[in-house]
Design a protein around this motif. Structure first.
Motif, PDB file in Angstrom:
ATOM      1  N   GLY A 236       5.102   6.940  -6.489  1.00 34.77           N
ATOM      2  CA  GLY A 236       4.550   8.289  -6.430  1.00 34.77           C
ATOM      3  C   GLY A 236       5.399   9.228  -5.596  1.00 34.77           C
ATOM      4  O   GLY A 236       5.582  10.398  -5.953  1.00 34.77           O
TER       5      GLY A 236
ATOM      6  N   ASP B  14      -6.777  11.850  -2.674  1.00 34.65           N
ATOM      7  CA  ASP B  14      -8.013  11.069  -2.783  1.00 34.65           C
ATOM      8  C   ASP B  14      -7.806   9.800  -3.590  1.00 34.65           C
ATOM      9  O   ASP B  14      -8.337   8.733  -3.244  1.00 34.65           O
ATOM     10  CB  ASP B  14      -9.113  11.921  -3.408  1.00 34.65           C
ATOM     11  CG  ASP B  14      -9.608  13.008  -2.472  1.00 34.65           C
ATOM     12  OD1 ASP B  14      -9.559  12.793  -1.241  1.00 34.65           O
ATOM     13  OD2 ASP B  14     -10.029  14.069  -2.945  1.00 34.65           O
ATOM     14  N   GLU B  15      -7.037   9.892  -4.656  1.00 32.41           N
ATOM     15  CA  GLU B  15      -6.763   8.712  -5.475  1.00 32.41           C
ATOM     16  C   GLU B  15      -6.064   7.634  -4.656  1.00 32.41           C
ATOM     17  O   GLU B  15      -6.382   6.444  -4.755  1.00 32.41           O
ATOM     18  CB  GLU B  15      -5.911   9.126  -6.676  1.00 32.41           C
ATOM     19  CG  GLU B  15      -5.567   7.981  -7.611  1.00 32.41           C
ATOM     20  CD  GLU B  15      -4.642   8.415  -8.733  1.00 32.41           C
ATOM     21  OE1 GLU B  15      -4.243   7.557  -9.534  1.00 32.41           O
ATOM     22  OE2 GLU B  15      -4.301   9.620  -8.794  1.00 32.41           O
ATOM     23  N   HIS B  16      -5.095   8.054  -3.838  1.00 33.62           N
ATOM     24  CA  HIS B  16      -4.367   7.079  -3.014  1.00 33.62           C
ATOM     25  C   HIS B  16      -5.292   6.423  -1.997  1.00 33.62           C
ATOM     26  O   HIS B  16      -5.266   5.205  -1.816  1.00 33.62           O
ATOM     27  CB  HIS B  16      -3.207   7.780  -2.300  1.00 33.62           C
ATOM     28  CG  HIS B  16      -2.475   6.901  -1.341  1.00 33.62           C
ATOM     29  ND1 HIS B  16      -1.812   5.755  -1.730  1.00 33.62           N
ATOM     30  CD2 HIS B  16      -2.307   6.984   0.011  1.00 33.62           C
ATOM     31  CE1 HIS B  16      -1.269   5.174  -0.674  1.00 33.62           C
ATOM     32  NE2 HIS B  16      -1.553   5.900   0.393  1.00 33.62           N
ATOM     33  N   ARG B  17      -6.136   7.212  -1.330  1.00 31.57           N
ATOM     34  CA  ARG B  17      -7.061   6.629  -0.350  1.00 31.57           C
ATOM     35  C   ARG B  17      -8.038   5.678  -1.015  1.00 31.57           C
ATOM     36  O   ARG B  17      -8.427   4.654  -0.429  1.00 31.57           O
ATOM     37  CB  ARG B  17      -7.797   7.738   0.401  1.00 31.57           C
ATOM     38  CG  ARG B  17      -6.924   8.473   1.400  1.00 31.57           C
ATOM     39  CD  ARG B  17      -7.688   9.403   2.309  1.00 31.57           C
ATOM     40  NE  ARG B  17      -8.260  10.544   1.638  1.00 31.57           N
ATOM     41  CZ  ARG B  17      -8.455  11.731   2.197  1.00 31.57           C
ATOM     42  NH1 ARG B  17      -8.110  11.924   3.456  1.00 31.57           N
ATOM     43  NH2 ARG B  17      -8.990  12.722   1.522  1.00 31.57           N
ATOM     44  N   GLU B  18      -8.446   5.993  -2.231  1.00 31.22           N
ATOM     45  CA  GLU B  18      -9.392   5.119  -2.947  1.00 31.22           C
ATOM     46  C   GLU B  18      -8.762   3.788  -3.316  1.00 31.22           C
ATOM     47  O   GLU B  18      -9.468   2.782  -3.460  1.00 31.22           O
ATOM     48  CB  GLU B  18      -9.909   5.838  -4.192  1.00 31.22           C
ATOM     49  CG  GLU B  18     -10.884   6.970  -3.864  1.00 31.22           C
ATOM     50  CD  GLU B  18     -11.154   7.880  -5.050  1.00 31.22           C
ATOM     51  OE1 GLU B  18     -10.656   7.565  -6.160  1.00 31.22           O
ATOM     52  OE2 GLU B  18     -11.852   8.903  -4.879  1.00 31.22           O
ATOM     53  N   ARG B  19      -7.453   3.751  -3.475  1.00 35.78           N
ATOM     54  CA  ARG B  19      -6.763   2.474  -3.715  1.00 35.78           C
ATOM     55  C   ARG B  19      -6.484   1.744  -2.416  1.00 35.78           C
ATOM     56  O   ARG B  19      -6.581   0.515  -2.333  1.00 35.78           O
ATOM     57  CB  ARG B  19      -5.420   2.715  -4.436  1.00 35.78           C
ATOM     58  CG  ARG B  19      -5.513   3.183  -5.857  1.00 35.78           C
ATOM     59  CD  ARG B  19      -4.158   3.043  -6.558  1.00 35.78           C
ATOM     60  NE  ARG B  19      -3.090   3.716  -5.835  1.00 35.78           N
ATOM     61  CZ  ARG B  19      -2.693   4.953  -6.067  1.00 35.78           C
ATOM     62  NH1 ARG B  19      -3.285   5.667  -7.012  1.00 35.78           N
ATOM     63  NH2 ARG B  19      -1.703   5.487  -5.369  1.00 35.78           N
TER      64      ARG B  19
ATOM     65  N   THR C 206       0.815  -1.218   0.000  1.00 33.99           N
ATOM     66  CA  THR C 206       0.000   0.000   0.000  1.00 33.99           C
ATOM     67  C   THR C 206       0.850   1.270   0.000  1.00 33.99           C
ATOM     68  O   THR C 206       0.311   2.371  -0.121  1.00 33.99           O
ATOM     69  CB  THR C 206      -0.927   0.029   1.232  1.00 33.99           C
ATOM     70  OG1 THR C 206      -0.133   0.087   2.425  1.00 33.99           O
ATOM     71  CG2 THR C 206      -1.827  -1.199   1.276  1.00 33.99           C
TER      72      THR C 206
ATOM     73  N   PRO D  16       2.987   4.070  -1.544  1.00 36.06           N
ATOM     74  CA  PRO D  16       3.116   4.587  -2.921  1.00 36.06           C
ATOM     75  C   PRO D  16       4.536   5.030  -3.236  1.00 36.06           C
ATOM     76  O   PRO D  16       4.803   6.221  -3.482  1.00 36.06           O
ATOM     77  CB  PRO D  16       2.137   5.767  -2.906  1.00 36.06           C
ATOM     78  CG  PRO D  16       2.228   6.297  -1.512  1.00 36.06           C
ATOM     79  CD  PRO D  16       2.423   5.078  -0.623  1.00 36.06           C
TER      80      PRO D  16
ATOM     81  N   ASN E 169      -1.234  16.130  -5.130  1.00 41.93           N
ATOM     82  CA  ASN E 169      -1.805  15.711  -6.407  1.00 41.93           C
ATOM     83  C   ASN E 169      -2.551  14.384  -6.353  1.00 41.93           C
ATOM     84  O   ASN E 169      -3.291  14.064  -7.288  1.00 41.93           O
ATOM     85  CB  ASN E 169      -0.685  15.594  -7.451  1.00 41.93           C
ATOM     86  CG  ASN E 169      -0.031  16.923  -7.757  1.00 41.93           C
ATOM     87  OD1 ASN E 169      -0.700  17.857  -8.177  1.00 41.93           O
ATOM     88  ND2 ASN E 169       1.271  17.011  -7.539  1.00 41.93           N
ATOM     89  N   SER E 170      -2.387  13.617  -5.250  1.00 41.86           N
ATOM     90  CA  SER E 170      -2.877  12.225  -5.287  1.00 41.86           C
ATOM     91  C   SER E 170      -3.582  11.772  -4.022  1.00 41.86           C
ATOM     92  O   SER E 170      -3.788  10.570  -3.837  1.00 41.86           O
ATOM     93  CB  SER E 170      -1.689  11.284  -5.560  1.00 41.86           C
ATOM     94  OG  SER E 170      -0.984  11.646  -6.711  1.00 41.86           O
TER      95      SER E 170
END
Length: 403
Positions: free
Chosen positions: A47, A293-298, A42, A44, A290-291
């Motif tokens: 990133g 919400d995207e990271h939490r969604e993954r 998990t 990143p 930049n990331s």
């Protein structure tokens, strides 16, 4: 000059606060439910590395110049600015960059708050069972810690009010109430909104500040996040602690807190050295800006799969033995409670050696109980290992006559 051949003795020279602790690397069981962090998959890393590269490409001279100095004591201005934005975006309250102190994980933030508020011999209140790191810090700085009554929803306000009154009547008025209200460690519950309001009223009436630790607030996979104590009260009575470590990677060791200006100034006086890692600050700020919400969604759906797998295995293997366990809506942990009189803390090391790691309840217990309890981390292992490891734990308990 020749080197001395007789070994120097430190007998009588060590401080009273130091202990003879072994220097060991962390061991991991085959099924590791003892760890206090999410799984490597998990994190990143690409990133974070990309964010560093972007910072170098866009403002390399500035980055190089800042890296040539020790970090600012309060932490990277860019990361403090981002933390202020995140608090408003996620938690709904507004603070300025000068109201935030970046720390080496939320643990340093908590330690600074403890040092700013308490003296040896003071009293603090936590949940009935509390994160062992905070319990250890409170006790290390000389506090007597009392665990207040909890139920499946967390702190019980009426019991908290009664405990503060009793302690105050004995001349032991608490210096702080420490709580993890979102996905409490180790028990797992999220404190409902009505209880937060009641606890704030109690804190004001008794004149006791609240240290609110929200290190797990980003790790929600079910239900709705509740307003932070700090969102509900801007009087300064709430010290709000947060973390980037659990969201990204514990190895980053990056947290922060916001508090009344006079508290921050006192905390800064207790801080040793300069600010936290500037290099990591660039990576965190660049990636999350930049990331987020995207990271939490993954990240969070995977946590849910793991939690569900552990819950299913607990249901299949522990239902008929009088055991209960929490059903968290986020975070990393499930709290297992065996019937009264069962001691699952003492055989922990033996069971670890046979393949299953967990933390016994005594390590989280200010009141000295918890022998029949265990914290089980579902976040680190795969869903398959979460199921199989609990099945093996049941077999090892049965082997010892514990169920």
């Amino acid at each position: 000059m020749t080197a001395a051949t007789t070994r120097f003795s430190y007998e009588g020279l060590f401080s009273e606060r130091s202990e003879d602790s072994p220097i060991n690397s962390v061991a991991h069981a085959e099924y590791d439910f003892a760890v206090a962090y999410p799984a490597p998959e998990t994190s990143p890393m690409d990133g974070l590395i990309g964010a560093l590269q972007t910072a170098m490409d866009s403002r390399g001279d500035e980055v190089a110049r800042n890296m040539a100095y020790y970090p600012q004591p309060a932490g990277s201005p860019e990361l403090r600015e981002y933390a202020a934005w995140k608090l408003e975006y996620d938690r709904g309250f507004k603070v300025g960059i000068d109201d935030i102190l970046i720390t080496a994980g939320s643990g340093e933030a908590i330690g600074l708050a403890i040092q700013a508020l308490t003296n040896p011999g003071d009293t603090a209140i936590t949940e009935h069972f509390v994160y062992s790191g905070t319990l250890n810090q409170l006790q290390r700085f000389g506090n007597t810690v009392y665990g207040s009554e909890t139920d499946d929803d967390g702190l019980v306000p009426e019991a908290l009010d009664e405990l503060i009154s009793k302690l105050s009547a004995k001349g032991k008025k608490p210096k702080m109430i420490y709580t993890i209200a979102e996905h409490q460690n180790p028990m797992g519950p999220t404190l409902p909104l009505d209880r937060r309001g009641a606890i704030l009223e109690i804190a004001h009436r008794h004149g006791v500040p609240i240290v609110e630790d929200e290190c797990y607030v980003d790790l929600r996979f079910d239900g709705e996040v509740q307003p932070a104590f700090r969102t509900l009260d801007d009087s300064g009575i709430v010290i709000h602690v947060a973390s980037f470590s659990k969201l990204l990677a514990p190895g980053l060791r990056m947290g922060y807190f916001t508090a009344a200006p006079e508290v921050l100034r006192r905390a800064m006086s207790c801080k040793i050295g300069s600010g936290p890692n500037q290099f990591a600050s660039y990576a965190i700020e660049g990636f999350l800006r930049n990331s987020l919400d995207e990271h939490r969604e993954r990240f969070n759906p995977l946590l849910k799969q793991k939690c569900d797998a552990m819950d299913e295995s607990l249901s299949d293997n522990f239902t008929d033995v009088g055991a209960t366990w929490s059903k968290p809506q986020g975070g990393c942990y499930t709290w297992l409670t065996m019937p009264e009189g069962t001691d699952i803390t003492s055989p922990r090391d033996e069971i670890f050696a046979e393949g299953v790691g967990y933390n016994g309840g005594v390590g989280f217990a200010p009141n000295g109980d918890g022998q029949n309890c265990a914290r089980l981390c579902f976040a680190f292992e795969t869903p398959e290992k979460c199921y199989d490891g609990i099945e093996k734990l049941a077999k090892l308990f049965k082997k010892r006559g514990l169920m």
